[in-house]
Structure formats: C-alpha cells, structure tokens
Write an enzyme that holds these catalytic residues in place. Structure first.
Site, short mmCIF file in Angstrom:
data_model
loop_
_atom_site.label_atom_id
_atom_site.label_comp_id
_atom_site.label_asym_id
_atom_site.label_seq_id
_atom_site.Cartn_x
_atom_site.Cartn_y
_atom_site.Cartn_z
N SER A 53 0.85 -1.20 0.00
CA SER A 53 0.00 0.00 0.00
C SER A 53 0.88 1.24 0.00
CB SER A 53 -0.95 0.03 1.20
OG SER A 53 -1.42 1.33 1.45
N TYR A 72 -2.23 1.91 10.93
CA TYR A 72 -2.26 1.27 9.62
C TYR A 72 -0.95 1.55 8.88
CZ TYR A 72 -3.81 -0.01 4.91
OH TYR A 72 -3.92 -0.58 3.66
#
Length: 230
Positions: free
Chosen positions: A136, A149
């Site tokens: 990501s 995250y």
C-alpha cells in the site's frame, strides 16, 4: 508437478480475488486463502482452472503453519506467495481501541511475516520462487487517521527490503506493491459511494502486478507503485 502454484491470502474479495482470476487465466493452480469460506467459494466460482480453498487465520502462526504444510504436501511446492490479507481501521490515533491496533499489526505485518517464513525454506531449497507483498502507498507516505495502519505497512516495507537484501544472490524474488486507494471492502462505510467510484479498480491493479512479474531477459522488477489520479 508442471503446473505452477500460487498462494493468495485474502483471496475472498478485492485485489486478492482479482489476482486469483488473472493467475487462473495464466494457467496457475490457485490456492485461495482467507478467513471466510463463503467468500473464497464465490471467488473460486469465477476461476477458469484448477484451484483449492483453505481457511486460514494469518494472525495465528499455528493456523498458517498447518495450511502451508497442507499446500506443500498437496502441490509439492509453492511457486508464488502473495501476501495480500490486510485490515484497516481509519481513525485518529486517540480513538483507536487496543483490539483494533492489535488487529492491524497482527494481520498486516505479522501475518505477512508468518506466511513468508512458512514458504521461504522450500523456495530457498529449490532456489526459485516469488514472494509478493501487497504493501500500500501508506507504506511510503503516512496519512492522518492512518497512524497504526501506516505503521503496519511501513513495517512490511522494511521487512520486504531487508529480506530482498538477504536473498539478492538467490533465485527467490521479493516483489513489493505500493498502490493507492482501491474499490474494496477495506473501507467499510468509511467513504461515501461517490468517492469510491474515483478509486482504482482491483482488476487493473492485478493486471499491472502480473505484468511486472513476467520473466524478462536482463531485468527484473523489485517493486511497483500505482497511484490514484489527483
């Protein structure tokens, strides 16, 4: 076995399901891994070639060990592992609950480490194989409401880079993917439908990943970054 085997975690939806479909078209035996059998069955129904389904909890070393052992016994070897399983809870840090923090670190970071460790020995023994870590863009650039995250994804980035250095003189390739926002279940109800429509399609991302994994003379790709239009 002559048919190559790819193992995909988080294969029940989103990018994992898209990768499963495209690897199947390429002639791979696809091992679909995830926590929810119904989702895996739904993905399997769209595959063109031979496949298998395994329920697994990537946060549990015991669960990962048993499933990877079963796959290796059934298939002989694993040619490609895609660490795709991921969880995101997008809140300001002070609003995160301990359970949510554990869930992101355990799934995104430790799950990637556990799965990699279980397949790496076999790949090193045969001196071939590919490990794809779906990191990501949050593993490169931190964002508000993504503190933990991002921490988990920065961890996966560091793990991938260090492991690539360990394996640089071997036939095992580490490949990292840094992609922006996709239309997946990751967001839950976090974004309105109109905003999701502007996000990238998982099928497009899967196509780019597979294209960059193809063997080519005199080169190989270590990572790819796929960004949203601003």
């Amino acid at each position: 076995m002559t048919e190559k085997t790819v193992v995909i975690t988080g294969a029940g939806s989103g990018l994992g399901a898209s990768l499963a479909k495209q690897f199947s078209v390429c002639g791979y035996h696809v091992c679909l891994l995830g926590r929810t059998q119904d989702k895996l069955i739904r993905t399997a129904s769209k595959l063109e070639n031979d496949h298998s389904i395994y329920e697994v909890d990537v946060t549990s070393l015991t669960s990962v060990h048993h499933v990877m052992k079963r796959i290796q016994e059934a298939r002989g070897s694993i040619d490609c592992l895609i660490n795709n399983a991921g969880v995101g809870v997008f809140k300001y840090f002070g609003d995160l609950k301990p359970k949510e923090i554990d869930q992101m670190i355990d799934t995104n970071l430790k799950g990637t480490i556990y799965c990699t460790q279980e397949v790496l020995a076999g790949m090193k023994e045969k001196n071939r194989g590919t490990i794809v870590n779906i990191v990501s863009a949050s593993g490169k650039v931190a964002k508000e409401t993504e503190s933990v995250y991002s921490a988990s994804k920065f961890g996966v980035r560091g793990f991938s880079d260090a492991l690539a250095l360990e394996l640089k003189n071997s036939g095992v390739q580490i490949f990292s993917v840094y992609m922006g926002n996709m239309k997946t279940d990751l967001w839950g109800d976090e974004h309105p439908e109109g905003q999701l429509n502007n996000y990238m399609d998982p099928d497009d991302v899967a196509e780019i990943i597979i294209e960059n994994l193809k063997p080519r003379k005199h080169l190989y790709v270590t990572d790819v970054t796929i960004l949203n239009h601003v």
